[in-house]
Design a protein around this motif. Structure first.
Motif, mmCIF file in Angstrom:
data_model
loop_
_atom_site.group_PDB
_atom_site.id
_atom_site.type_symbol
_atom_site.label_atom_id
_atom_site.label_comp_id
_atom_site.label_asym_id
_atom_site.label_seq_id
_atom_site.Cartn_x
_atom_site.Cartn_y
_atom_site.Cartn_z
ATOM 1 N N GLY A 163 2.524 3.314 -4.976
ATOM 2 C CA GLY A 163 2.362 4.095 -6.215
ATOM 3 C C GLY A 163 1.624 3.378 -7.329
ATOM 4 N N LYS A 164 0.957 2.255 -7.000
ATOM 5 C CA LYS A 164 0.256 1.477 -8.043
ATOM 6 C C LYS A 164 -0.867 2.294 -8.689
ATOM 7 N N SER A 165 -1.707 2.887 -7.820
ATOM 8 C CA SER A 165 -2.835 3.651 -8.359
ATOM 9 C C SER A 165 -2.346 4.869 -9.125
ATOM 10 N N THR A 166 -1.293 5.482 -8.607
ATOM 11 C CA THR A 166 -0.737 6.640 -9.303
ATOM 12 C C THR A 166 -0.317 6.253 -10.716
ATOM 13 N N HIS A 193 -3.439 -6.659 -4.637
ATOM 14 C CA HIS A 193 -2.590 -6.959 -3.492
ATOM 15 C C HIS A 193 -2.322 -8.437 -3.382
ATOM 16 N N SER A 200 0.831 -1.193 0.000
ATOM 17 C CA SER A 200 0.000 0.000 0.000
ATOM 18 C C SER A 200 0.872 1.251 0.000
ATOM 19 N N GLY A 201 0.496 2.207 -0.815
ATOM 20 C CA GLY A 201 1.233 3.471 -0.871
ATOM 21 C C GLY A 201 2.452 3.424 -1.757
HETATM 22 N N1 ATP Z 1 -3.523 13.467 -4.562
HETATM 23 C C1 ATP Z 1 -2.476 13.137 -3.792
HETATM 24 N N2 ATP Z 1 -1.848 14.066 -3.066
HETATM 25 C C2 ATP Z 1 -0.800 13.754 -2.284
HETATM 26 N N3 ATP Z 1 -0.283 12.528 -2.175
HETATM 27 C C3 ATP Z 1 -0.861 11.544 -2.871
HETATM 28 C C4 ATP Z 1 -1.987 11.806 -3.714
HETATM 29 N N4 ATP Z 1 -2.348 10.624 -4.295
HETATM 30 C C5 ATP Z 1 -1.501 9.708 -3.815
HETATM 31 N N5 ATP Z 1 -0.613 10.255 -2.968
HETATM 32 C C6 ATP Z 1 0.472 9.569 -2.303
HETATM 33 O O1 ATP Z 1 1.230 8.893 -3.252
HETATM 34 C C7 ATP Z 1 1.653 7.629 -2.761
HETATM 35 C C8 ATP Z 1 1.195 6.544 -3.701
HETATM 36 O O2 ATP Z 1 -0.206 6.463 -3.651
HETATM 37 P P1 ATP Z 1 -1.039 5.407 -4.481
HETATM 38 O O3 ATP Z 1 -2.472 5.716 -4.312
HETATM 39 O O4 ATP Z 1 -0.515 5.355 -5.846
HETATM 40 O O5 ATP Z 1 -0.685 4.070 -3.699
HETATM 41 P P2 ATP Z 1 -1.214 2.593 -3.993
HETATM 42 O O6 ATP Z 1 -0.013 1.797 -4.302
HETATM 43 O O7 ATP Z 1 -2.310 2.593 -4.947
HETATM 44 O O8 ATP Z 1 -1.751 2.158 -2.557
HETATM 45 P P3 ATP Z 1 -2.984 1.224 -2.186
HETATM 46 O O9 ATP Z 1 -2.545 -0.148 -2.373
HETATM 47 O O10 ATP Z 1 -3.243 1.547 -0.757
HETATM 48 O O11 ATP Z 1 -4.107 1.632 -3.080
HETATM 49 C C9 ATP Z 1 1.050 7.495 -1.373
HETATM 50 O O12 ATP Z 1 2.062 7.803 -0.436
HETATM 51 C C10 ATP Z 1 -0.020 8.517 -1.333
HETATM 52 O O13 ATP Z 1 -0.164 9.033 -0.043
#
Ligand code: ATP
Ligand code: MG
Lengths: 408, 236
Positions: free
Chosen positions: B45-48, B201, B42-43
């Motif tokens: 950067g996958k969703s990003t 995940h 989690s966190g």
């Molecule tokens: N709009 C935003 N503003 C600031 N930080 C952000 C924003 N979107 C995401 N982040 C940060 O960027 C990092 C990556 O976030 P992301 O959502 O890509 O994680 P993830 O891998 O999808 O996690 P998860 O498995 O929980 O969904 C995280 O630390 C998150 O807090």
């Protein structure tokens, strides 16, 4: 074009939130109703006054000393004018080739009128020649108007207005009965048809007319208060007839060629123009004040739209994620505002007209819908929709898709 | 030419004085017809990354080419166009319009590309039939189960025949049985030629894909092919 389905989306969004949309609509309706009521009622009133003046007839003009006085300066000039003398009337009727009739009318202001101990005030007593009734739109309901002979022989006969009949002769046939004016006895020979007043009063029906010569006998020739009602032969020759009369009077009154007339010539048109000009500020003021409520309606729309945009942030994000462009979102939200203000405007215009109709109906005035007012009203409703809808719609359109999607 | 090519992608969020690097130089490429899973804590950067691939967002630095076109230079309207025609997105939280029927939800992308009303209806019905929901067309999301909602979302993602199906934890809100059904659907879609990228995940879910990318702290940690024998699901 894609606009049509977007209008459909706007409609669905409004429909999905009926209560809120209805209340917003109400805000707009109230605004438009109040403006429309005032505009229609004013228009109706002015129309009624216009109708009244039209009774003078389009080919008739009035010659008098005073004219329409609109300033103190003018007043100071007008009081100094010479009164008319006894020959003036004859000079006009003999000298003016294009004039058909010249009737005289003069008055005392208001007098006491009595019948058997009942005394009423505020009655206009005037002396008129027999042809006065041919020029002015005055109809006989009972008996007759005084004749040429009555005038020549200075008979003590009287033609009374409907309000006088009602107040002195309720339940009686007034013809043949007597009436006392300033203590002098007259016999009633006729009653006029009720005219009614623009504001519901009976002042237009509170009069007694006696023959001109009879009047002169008792009150003297009143050059200050003479009105010459001149009827031109036709509408085409009206202006020429007025010029003729003007020339005759200027010569008679020795007005130097470089000085303005020292008398006034009135027509229905210039009286109306005057009325319009003195009431313009008042009317604009009323319309202005009531327009505020339309603006308030617009603000209600904007306010609700702002709430709606923030509540629907996620929806906007979803739409953007499947490919809605900014212009698509903008169009949908703008149409939500436009549908509200346009239908609110439409309902308000209809309601305002109906309210105005029943209001002026109370004073015996009828109005019909005005195409101009409707078109203008609807354009304003669209304008209000754009002005107050564009900001919330732009706010919606510019939302960032990711932020909008993660909005809770 | 690869369908997706990223070169040193960075995404930095500026929060006050702090710079948060969600992605720190991701370079990869995905071919048309691939079935890829992205994994990571989690966190990480996958969703990003998915949002960048899906043109919902633009990178801070680096280059992203979709079908050979550089996305970084595109304006808002062009991005919207790509989202509409090239990409179908499935989210963990479904993201359906709550007041609209399944049918209307599926029609939505078609409204924004000017498809006529009758064609919209027909294509949306076809898409719903593909996910076996033709019986539930007029139900609202609240009247559907989680799995059914996600199938509506899949139908919506597919309705425009996009080049790319992106799914960010599509089974995150589903129980394991429903998740298995959802994965069967994805396997089927892949067999029919769809390119699929899926974030998850769970290793179990990821093993339906043919390739697994792992992300750690905004960087690509590993890129492994899943051998036929290891794959989940009958499709192969
Ligand atoms: N709009 C935003 N503003 C600031 N930080 C952000 C924003 N979107 C995401 N982040 C940060 O960027 C990092 C990556 O976030 P992301 O959502 O890509 O994680 P993830 O891998 O999808 O996690 P998860 O498995 O929980 O969904 C995280 O630390 C998150 O807090
Ligand atoms: Mg995530």
């Amino acid at each position: 074009m894609i606009v049509v389905p977007l209008i459909g989306l706007a409609w669905q969004a409004l429909w999905a939130n009926k209560l809120r949309s209805g209340l917003t609509l109400l805000g707009v309706v109230v605004g438009f109703t109040s403006v429309m009521t005032i505009i229609s009622a004013l228009e109706g009133m002015m129309g009624a006054i216009e109708d009244d003046l039209a009774r003078l007839g389009p080919t008739t003009f009035i010659v008098q000393k005073w004219g329409i006085v609109t300033s103190e300066e003018q007043w100071l000039e007008v009081v100094k004018r010479k009164p008319f003398d006894k020959e003036t009337g004859e000079l006009i009727s003999e000298g003016c080739e294009l004039c058909e009739t010249v009737a005289y009318s003069t008055g005392t202001g208001t007098d006491n009128v009595q019948y058997r101990g009942t005394n009423i005030r505020d009655v206009r007593v005037s002396g008129t020649t027999a042809d006065y009734i041919d020029i002015v739109d005055l109809e006989v309901s009972e008996g007759r108007f005084h004749s040429f002979e009555d005038d020549v022989y200075r008979r003590h006969v009287a033609f009374i207005g409907d309000a006088v009949r009602e107040r002195l002769y309720e339940g009686l046939d007034p013809i043949g009965r007597d009436v006392r004016i300033d203590g002098v006895k007259y016999t009633i020979i006729g009653v006029a048809k009720k005219q009614g007043g623009v504001f519901g009063g009976d002042e237009r029906d509170s009069f007694v007319m006696i023959p001109f010569e009879t009047f002169t006998k008792h009150y003297g020739f009143r050059g200050e208060r003479m009105n010459y009602f001149v009827k031109a032969q036709s509408l085409e020759t009206m202006d020429q007839a007025m010029d003729e009369v003007r020339m005759i009077l200027r010569a008679k009154r020795h007005v130097p060629y470089d000085k303005p007339d020292d008398f006034a010539i009135l027509t229905a048109d210039n009286i109306l123009e005057f009325l319009n000009s003195v009431t313009r500020m008042f009317r604009l003021g009323l319309v202005g004040v009531s327009s505020v409520s339309v603006v308030v309606g617009g603000i209600v729309v904007m306010n609700i739209m702002m709430v709606s945009v923030s509540e629907r942030t996620r929806e906007i994000g979803i739409r953007k994620s499947v490919g809605a462009k900014q212009s698509h979102i903008l169009t949908q939200f703008l149409f939500e505002a436009l549908i509200t203000t346009f239908s609110g405007g439409l309902i308000g215009i209809i309601a305002g007209f109906l309210v105005a109709k029943s209001l002026v109906g109370m004073i015996d005035v009828d109005i019909s819908p005005s195409g101009l007012a409707i078109t203008l009203g609807l354009s304003i409703s669209v304008g209000i929709g754009v002005i107050f809808g564009i900001y919330p719609a732009m706010k919606a359109a510019r939302l960032d898709p990711i932020k909008a999607l993660s909005y809770e | 030419m690869a369908l997706i090519e990223t070169d040193n992608l960075w995404k930095t969020y500026i929060m006050g004085s702090e710079h948060l690097h969600a992605l720190r130089g991701v370079t990869m490429s995905i071919e048309k017809g691939e079935y890829v899973a992205i994994m990571g804590p989690s966190g990480s950067g996958k969703s990003t990354l998915m949002n960048l691939i899906g043109c919902l967002d633009t990178p801070t630095k680096g280059e992203y080419k979709l079908n050979g076109k550089t996305v970084g230079n595109m304006n808002d309207d062009e991005l919207a166009n790509i989202r509409n025609r090239e990409i179908g997105f499935v989210f963990q939280t479904f993201n359906l319009l709550p007041r609209a029927s399944a049918l209307h939800n599926v029609e939505l992308p078609l409204i924004y590309n000017g498809t006529s009303a009758s064609e919209r209806r027909q294509q949306a019905e076809e898409a719903l039939t593909k996910v076996e929901l033709s019986e539930r067309m007029f139900h609202k999301p609240s009247e559907l189960s989680g799995g059914q909602r996600q199938r509506v979302a899949v139908a919506r993602a597919l309705v425009n025949n996009p080049s790319l199906l992106l799914a960010d934890e599509p089974t995150g809100n589903l129980d394991s049985k429903t998740s298995q059904e959802m994965m069967k659907l994805f396997n089927l879609l892949h067999e029919r030629g769809n390119t699929i990228i899926l974030v998850t995940h769970e290793r179990d879910i990821a093993l339906h894909a043919h390739r697994v990318l792992s992300i750690l702290d905004g960087q690509l940690a590993s890129d492994e092919r899943v051998a036929v024998g290891e794959r989940n699901g009958a499709s192969g």
